[in-house]
Design a protein around this motif. Structure first.
Motif, short mmCIF file in Angstrom:
data_model
loop_
_atom_site.label_atom_id
_atom_site.label_comp_id
_atom_site.label_asym_id
_atom_site.label_seq_id
_atom_site.Cartn_x
_atom_site.Cartn_y
_atom_site.Cartn_z
N PHE A 58 -39.70 6.21 -13.09
CA PHE A 58 -38.41 5.67 -12.66
C PHE A 58 -38.11 6.03 -11.20
CE2 PHE A 58 -37.12 5.48 -17.28
CZ PHE A 58 -36.99 4.10 -17.30
N ASN A 62 -37.74 3.57 -7.46
CA ASN A 62 -36.41 3.43 -6.89
C ASN A 62 -36.47 3.57 -5.37
OD1 ASN A 62 -33.39 3.39 -7.17
ND2 ASN A 62 -33.64 5.41 -6.21
N ILE A 119 -30.08 5.26 -18.68
CA ILE A 119 -30.77 4.12 -18.07
C ILE A 119 -30.79 2.90 -18.97
CG2 ILE A 119 -33.01 3.32 -17.21
CD1 ILE A 119 -33.43 6.07 -16.00
N LYS A 123 -28.09 -0.27 -18.22
CA LYS A 123 -28.81 -1.49 -17.85
C LYS A 123 -28.42 -2.65 -18.75
CE LYS A 123 -33.50 -3.22 -17.02
NZ LYS A 123 -34.96 -2.87 -17.05
N ASP A 128 -29.32 -4.92 -14.20
CA ASP A 128 -30.47 -4.16 -13.71
C ASP A 128 -30.11 -3.22 -12.56
OD1 ASP A 128 -32.00 -5.49 -15.56
OD2 ASP A 128 -32.75 -7.00 -14.15
N GLN A 131 -29.82 0.58 -13.14
CA GLN A 131 -30.99 1.45 -13.28
C GLN A 131 -31.20 2.27 -12.02
OE1 GLN A 131 -34.64 -0.15 -15.03
NE2 GLN A 131 -35.86 0.86 -13.44
#
Length: 556
Positions: A58, A62, A119, A123, A128, A131
Protein backbone atom coordinates in the motif's frame (compact mmCIF):
# COMPACT_ATOMS: atom_id res chain seq x y z
CA UNK A 1 -28.21 10.58 0.70
CA UNK A 2 -27.09 6.98 1.07
CA UNK A 3 -28.70 4.65 -1.45
CA UNK A 4 -29.19 0.89 -1.33
CA UNK A 5 -26.38 0.44 -3.84
CA UNK A 6 -24.00 2.38 -1.59
CA UNK A 7 -24.98 0.26 1.39
CA UNK A 8 -24.55 -2.96 -0.60
CA UNK A 9 -21.11 -1.85 -1.80
CA UNK A 10 -19.99 -1.31 1.79
CA UNK A 11 -21.30 -4.72 2.84
CA UNK A 12 -19.52 -6.36 -0.10
CA UNK A 13 -16.25 -4.89 1.17
CA UNK A 14 -16.71 -5.77 4.85
CA UNK A 15 -18.56 -9.09 4.94
CA UNK A 16 -15.63 -11.06 3.41
CA UNK A 17 -13.34 -9.72 6.14
CA UNK A 18 -15.74 -10.73 8.90
CA UNK A 19 -16.25 -14.08 7.18
CA UNK A 20 -12.51 -14.79 7.47
CA UNK A 21 -12.65 -13.84 11.14
CA UNK A 22 -15.69 -16.05 11.73
CA UNK A 23 -14.09 -19.05 10.02
CA UNK A 24 -11.00 -18.69 12.20
CA UNK A 25 -13.13 -18.37 15.32
CA UNK A 26 -15.11 -21.49 14.47
CA UNK A 27 -12.04 -23.51 13.53
CA UNK A 28 -10.72 -23.13 17.08
CA UNK A 29 -13.81 -22.67 19.24
CA UNK A 30 -16.25 -25.10 17.64
CA UNK A 31 -14.47 -27.46 15.26
CA UNK A 32 -11.13 -27.77 17.16
CA UNK A 33 -9.15 -27.74 13.93
CA UNK A 34 -6.22 -25.67 15.21
CA UNK A 35 -4.33 -26.04 18.46
CA UNK A 36 -2.62 -23.03 20.11
CA UNK A 37 0.73 -24.21 18.73
CA UNK A 38 -0.68 -24.39 15.22
CA UNK A 39 -2.19 -20.94 15.70
CA UNK A 40 1.31 -19.74 16.52
CA UNK A 41 2.49 -20.98 13.13
CA UNK A 42 -0.25 -19.04 11.39
CA UNK A 43 0.62 -16.06 13.52
CA UNK A 44 4.26 -16.39 12.48
CA UNK A 45 3.33 -16.12 8.82
CA UNK A 46 1.14 -13.09 9.45
CA UNK A 47 3.82 -11.41 11.57
CA UNK A 48 6.82 -11.88 9.31
CA UNK A 49 5.32 -11.88 5.85
CA UNK A 50 1.63 -11.06 5.37
CA UNK A 51 1.17 -7.79 7.27
CA UNK A 52 4.62 -6.25 6.51
CA UNK A 53 4.27 -7.06 2.80
CA UNK A 54 0.72 -5.69 2.85
CA UNK A 55 2.01 -2.46 4.39
CA UNK A 56 4.81 -2.23 1.84
CA UNK A 57 2.36 -2.83 -1.01
CA UNK A 58 0.00 0.00 0.00
CA UNK A 59 2.73 2.48 0.94
CA UNK A 60 4.84 1.90 -2.18
CA UNK A 61 1.80 2.53 -4.40
CA UNK A 62 0.94 5.83 -2.72
CA UNK A 63 2.30 9.09 -4.16
CA UNK A 64 3.99 10.89 -1.24
CA UNK A 65 4.21 14.10 -3.27
CA UNK A 66 0.41 14.31 -3.43
CA UNK A 67 -0.30 14.01 0.28
CA UNK A 68 -3.40 15.77 1.57
CA UNK A 69 -1.93 18.36 3.91
CA UNK A 70 -5.18 19.28 5.64
CA UNK A 71 -6.15 15.66 6.28
CA UNK A 72 -2.76 14.81 7.74
CA UNK A 73 -2.73 18.01 9.78
CA UNK A 74 -6.17 17.22 11.19
CA UNK A 75 -5.11 13.71 12.17
CA UNK A 76 -1.91 14.99 13.76
CA UNK A 77 -3.67 17.82 15.56
CA UNK A 78 -6.24 15.46 17.08
CA UNK A 79 -3.54 13.19 18.50
CA UNK A 80 -1.46 16.09 19.79
CA UNK A 81 -4.54 17.56 21.45
CA UNK A 82 -5.23 14.29 23.27
CA UNK A 83 -1.62 13.99 24.43
CA UNK A 84 -1.53 17.58 25.70
CA UNK A 85 -4.89 17.29 27.43
CA UNK A 86 -3.94 14.04 29.15
CA UNK A 87 -0.52 15.43 30.10
CA UNK A 88 -2.17 18.38 31.85
CA UNK A 89 -4.46 15.97 33.66
CA UNK A 90 -1.48 13.87 34.78
CA UNK A 91 0.34 16.95 36.11
CA UNK A 92 -2.58 18.00 38.29
CA UNK A 93 -3.73 14.50 39.18
CA UNK A 94 -3.15 13.49 42.75
CA UNK A 95 -1.82 10.02 43.41
CA UNK A 96 -0.02 7.61 41.10
CA UNK A 97 -1.07 5.92 37.90
CA UNK A 98 -1.47 9.07 35.82
CA UNK A 99 1.09 8.05 33.21
CA UNK A 100 -0.49 4.60 32.97
CA UNK A 101 -3.89 6.04 32.10
CA UNK A 102 -2.37 8.58 29.75
CA UNK A 103 -0.88 5.76 27.68
CA UNK A 104 -4.05 3.68 27.75
CA UNK A 105 -6.50 6.48 26.93
CA UNK A 106 -4.24 7.79 24.17
CA UNK A 107 -4.10 4.30 22.64
CA UNK A 108 -7.87 3.82 22.80
CA UNK A 109 -8.84 7.28 21.60
CA UNK A 110 -6.44 7.91 18.71
CA UNK A 111 -5.01 4.67 17.28
CA UNK A 112 -7.61 2.74 15.24
CA UNK A 113 -7.11 -0.27 13.02
CA UNK A 114 -6.56 1.76 9.85
CA UNK A 115 -4.58 -0.72 7.76
CA UNK A 116 -6.84 -3.76 8.00
CA UNK A 117 -10.26 -2.15 8.44
CA UNK A 118 -9.88 1.46 7.33
CA UNK A 119 -8.65 1.01 3.77
CA UNK A 120 -11.36 -1.38 2.49
CA UNK A 121 -14.17 0.30 4.45
CA UNK A 122 -13.43 3.90 3.47
CA UNK A 123 -12.73 2.89 -0.13
CA UNK A 124 -16.17 1.29 -0.37
CA UNK A 125 -17.88 4.24 1.30
CA UNK A 126 -16.28 7.27 -0.36
CA UNK A 127 -14.27 6.05 -3.33
CA UNK A 128 -10.74 5.15 -4.37
CA UNK A 129 -9.19 8.46 -3.29
CA UNK A 130 -9.67 7.53 0.38
CA UNK A 131 -7.16 4.69 -0.02
CA UNK A 132 -4.44 7.29 -0.42
CA UNK A 133 -5.67 9.13 2.67
CA UNK A 134 -5.68 5.96 4.77
CA UNK A 135 -2.20 4.98 3.57
CA UNK A 136 -0.91 8.38 4.65
CA UNK A 137 -2.42 7.80 8.10
CA UNK A 138 -0.84 4.32 8.22
CA UNK A 139 2.60 5.74 7.41
CA UNK A 140 2.35 8.29 10.21
CA UNK A 141 1.08 5.66 12.64
CA UNK A 142 3.91 3.24 11.93
CA UNK A 143 6.73 5.78 11.85
CA UNK A 144 5.64 8.41 14.38
CA UNK A 145 2.75 7.45 16.65
CA UNK A 146 3.66 3.82 17.37
CA UNK A 147 7.21 4.98 18.05
CA UNK A 148 5.88 7.59 20.48
CA UNK A 149 3.71 4.95 22.15
CA UNK A 150 6.69 2.63 22.50
CA UNK A 151 8.71 5.52 23.94
CA UNK A 152 6.04 6.13 26.58
CA UNK A 153 5.98 2.46 27.55
CA UNK A 154 9.76 2.34 27.90
CA UNK A 155 9.78 5.62 29.83
CA UNK A 156 7.31 4.10 32.26
CA UNK A 157 9.43 0.94 32.55
CA UNK A 158 12.60 3.00 33.12
CA UNK A 159 10.88 5.08 35.79
CA UNK A 160 9.71 1.97 37.63
CA UNK A 161 13.16 0.40 37.40
CA UNK A 162 14.90 3.47 38.82
CA UNK A 163 12.36 4.09 41.56
CA UNK A 164 12.32 0.51 42.76
CA UNK A 165 16.04 -0.20 42.57
CA UNK A 166 17.44 3.24 43.45
CA UNK A 167 14.85 4.87 45.74
CA UNK A 168 15.23 8.23 47.38
CA UNK A 169 18.31 10.23 46.49
CA UNK A 170 20.34 7.24 45.27
CA UNK A 171 19.59 7.78 41.56
CA UNK A 172 20.33 11.50 41.44
CA UNK A 173 24.08 11.06 40.88
CA UNK A 174 23.80 8.48 38.08
CA UNK A 175 25.58 9.90 35.05
CA UNK A 176 25.46 6.96 32.66
CA UNK A 177 23.50 3.81 31.92
CA UNK A 178 25.22 1.00 30.03
CA UNK A 179 23.02 -1.62 28.41
CA UNK A 180 24.14 -5.02 27.20
CA UNK A 181 23.44 -5.79 23.56
CA UNK A 182 20.91 -8.53 24.36
CA UNK A 183 18.66 -6.24 26.46
CA UNK A 184 15.82 -4.94 24.29
CA UNK A 185 13.38 -3.75 26.98
CA UNK A 186 13.55 -2.19 30.43
CA UNK A 187 10.32 -3.83 31.51
CA UNK A 188 11.92 -7.08 32.71
CA UNK A 189 8.75 -9.13 32.25
CA UNK A 190 9.89 -11.25 29.35
CA UNK A 191 13.57 -11.25 30.32
CA UNK A 192 14.61 -10.73 33.95
CA UNK A 193 17.17 -7.95 34.26
CA UNK A 194 20.15 -7.39 36.54
CA UNK A 195 21.79 -4.06 37.30
CA UNK A 196 25.39 -3.55 38.37
CA UNK A 197 26.18 -0.21 39.97
CA UNK A 198 29.54 1.52 40.24
CA UNK A 199 30.09 4.02 43.05
CA UNK A 200 32.54 6.89 43.50
CA UNK A 201 34.74 7.61 46.52
CA UNK A 202 31.78 9.18 48.33
CA UNK A 203 29.63 6.09 47.93
CA UNK A 204 27.32 7.65 45.34
CA UNK A 205 26.15 5.55 42.39
CA UNK A 206 27.55 7.13 39.23
CA UNK A 207 27.21 4.39 36.62
CA UNK A 208 24.74 1.55 36.19
CA UNK A 209 25.02 -1.39 33.86
CA UNK A 210 21.82 -3.18 32.85
CA UNK A 211 22.15 -6.82 31.92
CA UNK A 212 19.96 -9.84 31.52
CA UNK A 213 19.70 -11.90 34.66
CA UNK A 214 22.18 -14.75 35.15
CA UNK A 215 19.12 -16.97 35.30
CA UNK A 216 18.88 -16.48 31.55
CA UNK A 217 22.37 -17.80 30.88
CA UNK A 218 22.70 -20.49 33.48
CA UNK A 219 23.08 -24.09 32.48
CA UNK A 220 19.65 -25.62 32.46
CA UNK A 221 18.82 -28.84 34.17
CA UNK A 222 15.89 -31.05 33.41
CA UNK A 223 12.73 -29.98 35.16
CA UNK A 224 10.96 -32.78 36.99
CA UNK A 225 7.66 -31.73 35.50
CA UNK A 226 8.90 -31.67 31.92
CA UNK A 227 10.67 -34.96 31.60
CA UNK A 228 12.59 -33.86 28.49
CA UNK A 229 15.99 -32.47 27.72
CA UNK A 230 15.89 -28.72 28.27
CA UNK A 231 16.97 -26.25 25.62
CA UNK A 232 16.70 -22.51 25.37
CA UNK A 233 14.06 -21.12 23.06
CA UNK A 234 15.47 -19.19 20.12
CA UNK A 235 12.42 -17.01 19.83
CA UNK A 236 13.20 -14.35 22.43
CA UNK A 237 11.08 -16.05 25.09
CA UNK A 238 7.86 -14.75 23.59
CA UNK A 239 5.93 -17.99 23.86
CA UNK A 240 2.24 -17.68 23.14
CA UNK A 241 -0.36 -19.88 24.74
CA UNK A 242 -4.07 -19.77 25.11
CA UNK A 243 -5.43 -18.10 28.17
CA UNK A 244 -7.13 -21.42 28.76
CA UNK A 245 -3.79 -23.17 29.23
CA UNK A 246 -4.05 -25.37 32.32
CA UNK A 247 -2.20 -23.81 35.23
CA UNK A 248 0.96 -25.45 36.44
CA UNK A 249 2.75 -25.05 39.69
CA UNK A 250 5.86 -22.95 39.44
CA UNK A 251 9.06 -24.00 41.17
CA UNK A 252 10.66 -21.66 43.68
CA UNK A 253 12.89 -18.98 42.21
CA UNK A 254 16.32 -18.43 43.73
CA UNK A 255 18.75 -15.99 42.20
CA UNK A 256 22.42 -15.85 43.04
CA UNK A 257 24.48 -12.78 43.87
CA UNK A 258 28.14 -12.05 43.38
CA UNK A 259 30.64 -11.67 46.13
CA UNK A 260 29.25 -8.95 48.43
CA UNK A 261 32.72 -7.46 48.83
CA UNK A 262 32.73 -6.45 45.16
CA UNK A 263 32.01 -2.85 44.22
CA UNK A 264 29.32 -4.16 41.83
CA UNK A 265 26.10 -5.37 43.37
CA UNK A 266 23.56 -7.36 41.41
CA UNK A 267 19.96 -6.34 41.35
CA UNK A 268 17.55 -8.80 39.84
CA UNK A 269 14.20 -7.60 38.66
CA UNK A 270 11.53 -8.79 36.32
CA UNK A 271 9.53 -11.93 35.83
CA UNK A 272 9.87 -14.23 32.89
CA UNK A 273 6.54 -14.78 31.29
CA UNK A 274 7.73 -17.08 28.58
CA UNK A 275 6.97 -20.45 30.13
CA UNK A 276 3.51 -21.95 29.96
CA UNK A 277 2.66 -21.58 33.61
CA UNK A 278 3.10 -17.83 33.50
CA UNK A 279 1.96 -17.18 29.96
CA UNK A 280 0.04 -14.05 29.29
CA UNK A 281 -2.49 -15.77 27.10
CA UNK A 282 -2.48 -16.44 23.42
CA UNK A 283 -2.87 -13.42 21.23
CA UNK A 284 -2.79 -13.86 17.53
CA UNK A 285 -2.46 -10.11 17.45
CA UNK A 286 1.23 -10.79 17.96
CA UNK A 287 1.20 -10.61 14.19
CA UNK A 288 1.98 -6.98 14.87
CA UNK A 289 4.30 -7.62 17.81
CA UNK A 290 7.89 -6.52 18.12
CA UNK A 291 8.80 -10.00 19.28
CA UNK A 292 9.21 -13.09 17.12
CA UNK A 293 6.11 -15.23 17.02
CA UNK A 294 6.24 -17.66 19.89
CA UNK A 295 6.11 -21.37 20.18
CA UNK A 296 6.18 -23.59 23.21
CA UNK A 297 9.60 -24.03 24.70
CA UNK A 298 10.71 -26.93 26.85
CA UNK A 299 13.27 -24.78 28.58
CA UNK A 300 12.47 -24.18 32.21
CA UNK A 301 13.38 -20.56 32.73
CA UNK A 302 12.62 -20.67 36.43
CA UNK A 303 15.21 -23.20 37.43
CA UNK A 304 17.43 -22.42 40.39
CA UNK A 305 20.59 -20.46 39.76
CA UNK A 306 23.51 -21.21 42.02
CA UNK A 307 26.96 -19.86 42.65
CA UNK A 308 30.18 -21.67 41.96
CA UNK A 309 29.82 -23.45 45.29
CA UNK A 310 26.25 -24.47 44.32
CA UNK A 311 24.91 -22.53 47.28
CA UNK A 312 21.73 -20.60 46.40
CA UNK A 313 21.74 -17.01 47.57
CA UNK A 314 19.61 -13.90 47.13
CA UNK A 315 20.76 -10.70 45.39
CA UNK A 316 20.38 -7.50 47.42
CA UNK A 317 19.48 -4.11 46.05
CA UNK A 318 22.32 -1.62 46.46
CA UNK A 319 20.13 0.81 48.37
CA UNK A 320 16.91 -0.56 49.74
CA UNK A 321 17.95 -4.13 50.32
CA UNK A 322 14.99 -5.57 48.46
CA UNK A 323 14.21 -7.12 45.11
CA UNK A 324 11.39 -5.96 42.87
CA UNK A 325 9.69 -8.37 40.52
CA UNK A 326 6.74 -6.96 38.57
CA UNK A 327 3.78 -9.23 38.10
CA UNK A 328 3.66 -10.81 34.65
CA UNK A 329 1.12 -9.34 32.24
CA UNK A 330 -2.27 -11.04 32.18
CA UNK A 331 -1.34 -13.21 35.12
CA UNK A 332 -4.04 -13.19 37.72
CA UNK A 333 -4.00 -14.46 41.27
CA UNK A 334 -0.27 -14.31 41.96
CA UNK A 335 0.85 -14.45 45.56
CA UNK A 336 4.46 -13.87 46.53
CA UNK A 337 5.73 -15.16 49.84
CA UNK A 338 8.90 -13.70 51.28
CA UNK A 339 10.97 -15.91 53.54
CA UNK A 340 14.05 -14.62 55.28
CA UNK A 341 16.75 -16.53 57.02
CA UNK A 342 19.17 -15.02 59.52
CA UNK A 343 22.83 -14.55 58.96
CA UNK A 344 24.98 -12.78 56.46
CA UNK A 345 26.15 -13.95 53.05
CA UNK A 346 26.84 -17.59 53.83
CA UNK A 347 25.85 -20.91 52.40
CA UNK A 348 22.15 -21.44 52.89
CA UNK A 349 21.50 -17.80 53.86
CA UNK A 350 19.31 -15.61 51.71
CA UNK A 351 15.74 -15.11 50.58
CA UNK A 352 13.55 -17.30 48.45
CA UNK A 353 10.54 -16.21 46.47
CA UNK A 354 7.81 -18.83 46.35
CA UNK A 355 5.13 -18.34 43.76
CA UNK A 356 1.85 -20.04 44.50
CA UNK A 357 -0.02 -21.76 41.65
CA UNK A 358 -2.21 -19.29 39.85
CA UNK A 359 -5.97 -19.39 40.17
CA UNK A 360 -6.81 -18.02 36.74
CA UNK A 361 -4.84 -16.90 33.71
CA UNK A 362 -6.63 -13.92 32.24
CA UNK A 363 -6.39 -10.22 31.64
CA UNK A 364 -8.67 -9.37 34.55
CA UNK A 365 -7.33 -7.73 37.68
CA UNK A 366 -3.87 -7.29 36.22
CA UNK A 367 -2.19 -5.26 38.95
CA UNK A 368 1.29 -4.91 40.30
CA UNK A 369 2.32 -6.77 43.41
CA UNK A 370 2.93 -4.23 46.17
CA UNK A 371 6.35 -4.37 47.72
CA UNK A 372 6.62 -5.37 51.32
CA UNK A 373 8.70 -2.88 53.19
CA UNK A 374 11.28 -3.95 55.67
CA UNK A 375 9.86 -4.03 59.17
CA UNK A 376 11.12 -1.34 61.47
CA UNK A 377 12.03 0.96 58.59
CA UNK A 378 10.07 4.20 59.16
CA UNK A 379 11.96 5.94 56.35
CA UNK A 380 10.38 3.82 53.61
CA UNK A 381 7.40 6.09 53.06
CA UNK A 382 9.56 9.20 53.26
CA UNK A 383 11.94 7.81 50.63
CA UNK A 384 9.04 7.13 48.28
CA UNK A 385 7.96 10.77 48.54
CA UNK A 386 11.50 12.11 47.98
CA UNK A 387 12.36 10.19 44.85
CA UNK A 388 15.12 11.72 42.75
CA UNK A 389 15.72 10.85 39.11
CA UNK A 390 18.92 11.00 37.07
CA UNK A 391 19.57 13.81 34.64
CA UNK A 392 16.88 14.00 31.94
CA UNK A 393 19.41 13.50 29.13
CA UNK A 394 20.75 10.37 30.83
CA UNK A 395 17.27 8.86 31.02
CA UNK A 396 16.44 10.01 27.48
CA UNK A 397 19.54 8.33 26.08
CA UNK A 398 18.66 5.12 27.91
CA UNK A 399 15.13 5.07 26.51
CA UNK A 400 16.15 5.96 22.96
CA UNK A 401 18.66 3.10 22.88
CA UNK A 402 16.03 0.58 23.95
CA UNK A 403 13.36 1.97 21.61
CA UNK A 404 15.80 1.82 18.70
CA UNK A 405 16.57 -1.81 19.45
CA UNK A 406 12.90 -2.75 19.59
CA UNK A 407 12.10 -0.96 16.36
CA UNK A 408 15.00 -2.71 14.65
CA UNK A 409 13.35 -6.03 15.46
CA UNK A 410 9.96 -5.05 14.05
CA UNK A 411 9.31 -6.17 10.45
CA UNK A 412 6.67 -3.45 10.05
CA UNK A 413 9.34 -0.81 10.64
CA UNK A 414 11.34 -2.01 7.65
CA UNK A 415 8.28 -2.45 5.43
CA UNK A 416 7.03 1.07 6.16
CA UNK A 417 10.41 2.74 5.63
CA UNK A 418 11.26 0.73 2.52
CA UNK A 419 7.81 1.35 1.06
CA UNK A 420 8.14 5.07 1.69
CA UNK A 421 11.63 5.19 0.16
CA UNK A 422 10.51 3.32 -2.92
CA UNK A 423 7.49 5.56 -3.41
CA UNK A 424 9.72 8.64 -3.15
CA UNK A 425 12.03 7.24 -5.83
CA UNK A 426 9.28 5.82 -8.03
CA UNK A 427 7.08 8.92 -8.22
CA UNK A 428 10.03 11.32 -8.38
CA UNK A 429 11.73 9.79 -11.40
CA UNK A 430 8.78 7.76 -12.73
CA UNK A 431 10.52 4.44 -12.10
CA UNK A 432 8.29 1.38 -12.20
CA UNK A 433 8.80 -1.70 -10.09
CA UNK A 434 9.99 -4.71 -12.13
CA UNK A 435 7.13 -7.06 -12.90
CA UNK A 436 8.96 -10.00 -11.32
CA UNK A 437 9.19 -8.18 -7.99
CA UNK A 438 5.78 -6.54 -8.28
CA UNK A 439 3.84 -9.76 -8.69
CA UNK A 440 5.91 -11.59 -6.09
CA UNK A 441 4.90 -8.95 -3.55
CA UNK A 442 1.32 -8.85 -4.77
CA UNK A 443 0.70 -12.55 -4.27
CA UNK A 444 1.58 -12.25 -0.57
CA UNK A 445 -0.07 -8.88 -0.01
CA UNK A 446 -3.32 -10.19 -1.49
CA UNK A 447 -3.39 -12.76 1.30
CA UNK A 448 -2.36 -10.27 3.96
CA UNK A 449 -5.76 -8.68 4.53
CA UNK A 450 -7.61 -11.96 4.89
CA UNK A 451 -4.89 -13.51 7.04
CA UNK A 452 -4.89 -10.51 9.37
CA UNK A 453 -8.62 -10.94 9.95
CA UNK A 454 -8.16 -14.70 10.26
CA UNK A 455 -5.56 -14.04 12.92
CA UNK A 456 -8.00 -11.82 14.80
CA UNK A 457 -10.54 -14.64 14.73
CA UNK A 458 -8.01 -17.01 16.27
CA UNK A 459 -7.30 -14.45 18.98
CA UNK A 460 -10.98 -14.09 19.80
CA UNK A 461 -11.52 -17.85 19.98
CA UNK A 462 -8.70 -18.37 22.47
CA UNK A 463 -9.92 -15.80 24.97
CA UNK A 464 -12.04 -17.00 27.90
CA UNK A 465 -14.41 -14.04 27.60
CA UNK A 466 -15.06 -11.23 25.16
CA UNK A 467 -15.30 -8.55 27.83
CA UNK A 468 -12.19 -9.15 29.91
CA UNK A 469 -12.08 -5.86 31.83
CA UNK A 470 -15.60 -5.75 33.25
CA UNK A 471 -18.70 -3.98 32.01
CA UNK A 472 -17.85 -0.55 33.44
CA UNK A 473 -14.39 -0.28 31.89
CA UNK A 474 -15.60 -1.83 28.64
CA UNK A 475 -18.33 0.80 28.38
CA UNK A 476 -15.84 3.58 29.06
CA UNK A 477 -13.49 2.17 26.44
CA UNK A 478 -16.23 1.97 23.81
CA UNK A 479 -17.34 5.54 24.56
CA UNK A 480 -13.77 6.82 24.20
CA UNK A 481 -13.19 4.79 21.04
CA UNK A 482 -16.43 5.37 19.13
CA UNK A 483 -17.67 8.73 20.49
CA UNK A 484 -14.81 10.78 21.93
CA UNK A 485 -12.39 9.83 19.15
CA UNK A 486 -14.66 10.95 16.29
CA UNK A 487 -15.62 14.15 18.19
CA UNK A 488 -11.97 15.12 18.65
CA UNK A 489 -11.18 14.25 15.03
CA UNK A 490 -14.14 16.25 13.72
CA UNK A 491 -13.13 19.26 15.82
CA UNK A 492 -9.55 19.13 14.54
CA UNK A 493 -10.74 18.66 10.95
CA UNK A 494 -13.06 21.65 11.08
CA UNK A 495 -10.29 23.72 12.71
CA UNK A 496 -7.92 23.12 9.78
CA UNK A 497 -10.61 23.75 7.17
CA UNK A 498 -11.46 20.18 6.12
CA UNK A 499 -14.91 19.99 4.52
CA UNK A 500 -17.13 17.74 2.44
CA UNK A 501 -16.39 14.06 1.83
CA UNK A 502 -12.91 14.32 3.32
CA UNK A 503 -14.40 15.53 6.59
CA UNK A 504 -16.82 12.60 6.59
CA UNK A 505 -13.99 10.18 5.84
CA UNK A 506 -11.93 11.61 8.70
CA UNK A 507 -14.79 11.11 11.17
CA UNK A 508 -15.52 7.54 10.04
CA UNK A 509 -11.80 6.72 10.15
CA UNK A 510 -11.70 7.86 13.79
CA UNK A 511 -14.59 5.48 14.55
CA UNK A 512 -12.78 2.37 13.35
CA UNK A 513 -12.15 -0.45 15.87
CA UNK A 514 -9.20 -0.52 18.23
CA UNK A 515 -5.79 -0.99 16.64
CA UNK A 516 -3.83 -4.18 17.24
CA UNK A 517 -0.40 -2.70 17.96
CA UNK A 518 -1.48 -0.81 21.11
CA UNK A 519 -2.87 -4.04 22.51
CA UNK A 520 0.37 -5.88 21.76
CA UNK A 521 2.33 -3.19 23.63
CA UNK A 522 -0.14 -3.23 26.53
CA UNK A 523 0.12 -7.00 26.80
CA UNK A 524 3.90 -6.97 26.60
CA UNK A 525 4.30 -4.29 29.26
CA UNK A 526 1.43 -5.46 31.45
CA UNK A 527 -0.44 -2.15 31.31
CA UNK A 528 -4.24 -2.55 31.14
CA UNK A 529 -4.18 -5.40 28.60
CA UNK A 530 -7.73 -6.30 29.65
CA UNK A 531 -9.03 -2.94 28.40
CA UNK A 532 -7.15 -3.14 25.09
CA UNK A 533 -8.15 -6.78 24.61
CA UNK A 534 -11.80 -5.86 25.04
CA UNK A 535 -11.31 -2.95 22.66
CA UNK A 536 -9.95 -5.27 19.98
CA UNK A 537 -12.50 -8.08 20.37
CA UNK A 538 -15.68 -6.27 21.32
CA UNK A 539 -14.71 -3.29 19.18
CA UNK A 540 -14.52 -5.49 16.08
CA UNK A 541 -18.05 -6.71 16.74
CA UNK A 542 -19.65 -3.30 17.23
CA UNK A 543 -17.52 -1.29 14.79
CA UNK A 544 -19.41 -2.29 11.65
CA UNK A 545 -22.84 -1.09 12.85
CA UNK A 546 -21.28 2.00 14.45
CA UNK A 547 -19.40 3.04 11.32
CA UNK A 548 -22.50 2.38 9.22
CA UNK A 549 -24.49 4.67 11.51
CA UNK A 550 -21.86 7.39 11.10
CA UNK A 551 -21.88 6.81 7.33
CA UNK A 552 -25.67 7.13 7.12
CA UNK A 553 -25.87 10.10 9.51
CA UNK A 554 -23.10 12.06 7.78
CA UNK A 555 -24.67 11.35 4.38
CA UNK A 556 -28.01 12.91 5.25
Amino acid sequence: MITEDDFYKVMCAMVPLYFAMLVAYGSVKWWKIFSPEQCSGINRFVAVFAVPVLSFHFISMNDPYQMDTKFILADTLSKVFVVVLLSIWVVYKRGGGGLDWLITIFSVATLPNTLVMGIPLLKAMYGDFTQSLMVQVVVLQCIIWYTLLLFLFEYRAATLLIRDQFPGLAAAAISKFEIDDDVISLDGRRDPLRTESETDENGRIIRVRIRRSTADHSAAVSSPSMGITPRASNLSNAEVFSVNTPPQAAPPVVVSSHNPTSCFEDVVLGFRSGSPHVSAGYASSDAYSLQPTPRASNFNELDTVTTATTTPTWALSPVAGKVFRPSPPAFSGVMMTWQSSPGKYQGGGGKDVNIAPEKDISFRDNIKIPMQEEEGNPKSSVVADCQEMPNAFVVLRLILIVVGRKLSRNPNTYSSILGLLWSLISFKWNVGMPSLVKYSIKIISDAGLGMAMFSLGLFMALQPRIIACGTKRATMGMVIRFICGPIIMSTASVAVGLRGIKLQAAIVQAALPQGIVPFVFAREYGLHPDILSTGVIFGMLVSLPVTLLYYIFLGL
